[in-house]
Scaffold this motif. Structure first.
Motif, PDB file in Angstrom:
ATOM      1  N   PRO B   8       0.774  -1.161   0.193  1.00 17.33           N
ATOM      2  CA  PRO B   8      -0.014   0.042  -0.043  1.00 17.33           C
ATOM      3  C   PRO B   8       0.734   1.235   0.134  1.00 17.33           C
ATOM      4  O   PRO B   8       2.005   0.943   0.030  1.00 17.33           O
ATOM      5  N   LYS B   9       0.206   2.494  -0.022  1.00 17.95           N
ATOM      6  CA  LYS B   9       0.879   3.495   0.142  1.00 17.95           C
ATOM      7  C   LYS B   9       1.431   4.098   1.597  1.00 17.95           C
ATOM      8  O   LYS B   9       2.259   4.616   1.930  1.00 17.95           O
ATOM      9  N   PHE B  10       0.132   3.649   2.252  1.00 20.92           N
ATOM     10  CA  PHE B  10       0.526   3.977   3.953  1.00 20.92           C
ATOM     11  C   PHE B  10       0.095   2.739   4.543  1.00 20.92           C
ATOM     12  O   PHE B  10      -0.856   2.206   4.033  1.00 20.92           O
ATOM     13  N   GLN B  11       0.727   2.564   5.542  1.00 22.72           N
ATOM     14  CA  GLN B  11       0.258   1.502   6.518  1.00 22.72           C
ATOM     15  C   GLN B  11       0.605   1.771   8.047  1.00 22.72           C
ATOM     16  O   GLN B  11       1.578   2.337   8.363  1.00 22.72           O
ATOM     17  N   VAL B  12      -0.231   1.299   8.881  1.00 24.02           N
ATOM     18  CA  VAL B  12      -0.150   1.307  10.235  1.00 24.02           C
ATOM     19  C   VAL B  12      -0.275   0.057  10.671  1.00 24.02           C
ATOM     20  O   VAL B  12      -1.250  -0.632  10.822  1.00 24.02           O
ATOM     21  N   LEU B  13       0.818  -0.321  11.528  1.00 25.51           N
ATOM     22  CA  LEU B  13       0.789  -1.663  12.385  1.00 25.51           C
ATOM     23  C   LEU B  13       1.020  -1.534  13.694  1.00 25.51           C
ATOM     24  O   LEU B  13       1.707  -0.411  14.260  1.00 25.51           O
ATOM     25  N   LYS B  14       0.790  -2.267  14.475  1.00 30.74           N
ATOM     26  CA  LYS B  14       0.913  -2.461  15.647  1.00 30.74           C
ATOM     27  C   LYS B  14       2.277  -3.443  15.909  1.00 30.74           C
ATOM     28  O   LYS B  14       2.289  -4.428  15.264  1.00 30.74           O
ATOM     29  N   THR B  15       2.932  -3.111  17.087  1.00 31.39           N
ATOM     30  CA  THR B  15       4.217  -3.950  17.282  1.00 31.39           C
ATOM     31  C   THR B  15       3.689  -5.492  17.324  1.00 31.39           C
ATOM     32  O   THR B  15       2.612  -5.973  18.050  1.00 31.39           O
ATOM     33  N   GLY B  16       4.778  -6.341  16.520  1.00 25.54           N
ATOM     34  CA  GLY B  16       4.448  -7.824  16.643  1.00 25.54           C
ATOM     35  C   GLY B  16       3.437  -8.165  15.412  1.00 25.54           C
ATOM     36  O   GLY B  16       3.535  -9.515  15.181  1.00 25.54           O
ATOM     37  N   GLN B  17       2.747  -7.331  14.764  1.00 19.84           N
ATOM     38  CA  GLN B  17       2.061  -7.611  13.596  1.00 19.84           C
ATOM     39  C   GLN B  17       3.045  -8.076  12.309  1.00 19.84           C
ATOM     40  O   GLN B  17       4.088  -7.360  12.619  1.00 19.84           O
ATOM     41  N   SER B  18       2.452  -8.920  11.524  1.00 25.08           N
ATOM     42  CA  SER B  18       3.185  -8.995  10.303  1.00 25.08           C
ATOM     43  C   SER B  18       2.567  -8.386   9.135  1.00 25.08           C
ATOM     44  O   SER B  18       1.430  -8.295   9.091  1.00 25.08           O
ATOM     45  N   MET B  19       3.199  -8.122   7.920  1.00 27.09           N
ATOM     46  CA  MET B  19       2.436  -7.731   6.881  1.00 27.09           C
ATOM     47  C   MET B  19       3.515  -7.815   5.483  1.00 27.09           C
ATOM     48  O   MET B  19       4.628  -7.995   5.810  1.00 27.09           O
ATOM     49  N   THR B  20       2.937  -7.910   4.417  1.00 29.06           N
ATOM     50  CA  THR B  20       3.745  -7.663   3.399  1.00 29.06           C
ATOM     51  C   THR B  20       3.454  -6.593   2.407  1.00 29.06           C
ATOM     52  O   THR B  20       2.529  -5.996   2.129  1.00 29.06           O
ATOM     53  N   LEU B  21       4.638  -6.003   2.127  1.00 30.47           N
ATOM     54  CA  LEU B  21       4.822  -4.829   0.855  1.00 30.47           C
ATOM     55  C   LEU B  21       5.027  -5.294  -0.254  1.00 30.47           C
ATOM     56  O   LEU B  21       5.938  -6.258  -0.608  1.00 30.47           O
ATOM     57  N   GLN B  22       3.989  -4.880  -1.051  1.00 36.37           N
ATOM     58  CA  GLN B  22       4.069  -5.409  -2.689  1.00 36.37           C
ATOM     59  C   GLN B  22       4.860  -4.596  -3.383  1.00 36.37           C
ATOM     60  O   GLN B  22       4.647  -3.359  -3.268  1.00 36.37           O
ATOM     61  N   CYS B  23       5.542  -5.191  -4.406  1.00 39.65           N
ATOM     62  CA  CYS B  23       6.321  -4.517  -5.316  1.00 39.65           C
ATOM     63  C   CYS B  23       6.325  -5.214  -6.592  1.00 39.65           C
ATOM     64  O   CYS B  23       6.565  -6.557  -6.803  1.00 39.65           O
ATOM     65  N   ALA B  24       6.077  -4.444  -7.637  1.00 36.54           N
ATOM     66  CA  ALA B  24       5.934  -5.022  -9.076  1.00 36.54           C
ATOM     67  C   ALA B  24       6.298  -4.050 -10.248  1.00 36.54           C
ATOM     68  O   ALA B  24       6.379  -3.120  -9.996  1.00 36.54           O
ATOM     69  N   GLN B  25       7.188  -4.711 -11.269  1.00 33.88           N
ATOM     70  CA  GLN B  25       7.653  -3.862 -12.126  1.00 33.88           C
ATOM     71  C   GLN B  25       7.191  -4.875 -13.503  1.00 33.88           C
ATOM     72  O   GLN B  25       7.271  -5.717 -13.517  1.00 33.88           O
ATOM     73  N   ASP B  26       6.974  -3.843 -14.443  1.00 34.04           N
ATOM     74  CA  ASP B  26       6.605  -4.258 -15.713  1.00 34.04           C
ATOM     75  C   ASP B  26       7.688  -3.952 -17.039  1.00 34.04           C
ATOM     76  O   ASP B  26       7.193  -4.046 -18.066  1.00 34.04           O
TER      77      ASP B  26
END
Lengths: 113, 114
Positions: B8-26
């Motif tokens: 995403p463009k912006f993200q707020v997480l709490k300590t301990g949470q996991s997430m994935t930042l996506q990246c793609a190129q064409d």
């Protein structure tokens, strides 16, 4: 390994004045040198690059940089700045082939009327 | 031709949470990289990839994982978010010798960990 030093964290200048943003690098091998520009809340865009040949390289918007091997420098200059040049400028270096691009800490150029 | 896209463009997480930042190129670029940008520290390399199935660590890899199953995608995973990972994250890609490995950057993801 390569490293880059940008000594000036911020450079304030009046519109239409000349400016120089300093960049010094260290490397034990031949290098390619780059200047990137980051406008507020945007990603980085390539401004100009030195790969080989003429030591003076120019961008389309009036910036130029000169590769000086003896002084290990790649300073960025513009003879007359515009308000729209306000941005952060990053110098970067890498060795030949695909190697990690190493960035300096950036110089914020602030152009005021 | 969208270039390099990040979500995403912006993200707020709490300590301990996991997430994935996506990246793609064409642009069919072989090389892709993840950087983090912190005030006064420039951009620091987290992980990079020289092609599908090949990844390696950069300067600040701890707390992050990557994989490269396709040429187009290079996701960055935060395993257990910490406040020290609050930063702006940029993905970049670069091509072959004809473009002299010029790096093209995505617009960035601003991450806040509380």
């Amino acid at each position: 390994a390569q490293s880059v030093t940008q000594l000036d964290s911020q450079v304030p200048v009046f519109e239409e004045a000349p400016v120089e943003l300093r960049c010094n690098y260290s490397s034990s091998v031949s290098v390619y040198l780059f200047w990137y520009v980051q406008y507020p809340n945007q990603g980085l865009q390539l401004l100009l690059k030195y790969l080989s040949g003429s030591t003076l390289v120019e961008s389309i918007n009036g910036f130029e940089a000169e590769f000086n091997k003896s002084q290990t420098s790649f300073h960025l200059r513009k003879p007359s700045v515009h308000i729209s040049d306000t941005a952060e400028y990053f110098c970067a270096v890498r060795g030949t082939g695909f190697q990690k691009l190493v960035f300096g800490t950036g110089t914020r150029l602030l152009v005021s009327p | 031709n969208a270039g390099v896209t990040q979500t995403p463009k912006f993200q707020v997480l709490k300590t301990g949470q996991s997430m994935t930042l996506q990246c793609a190129q064409d642009m069919n670029h072989e090389y892709m990289s993840w950087y983090r940008q912190d005030p006064g520290m420039g951009l620091r390399l987290i992980h990079y990839s020289v092609g599908a199935g090949i990844t390696d660590q950069g300067e600040v890899p701890n707390g992050y994982n990557v994989s490269r199953s396709t040429t187009e995608d290079f996701p960055l995973r935060l395993l257990s978010a910490a406040p020290s990972q609050t930063s702006v994250y940029f993905c970049a890609s670069s091509g072959d010798t004809s473009s002299s490995y010029e790096q093209y950057f995505g617009p960035g993801t601003r991450l806040t960990v509380t």
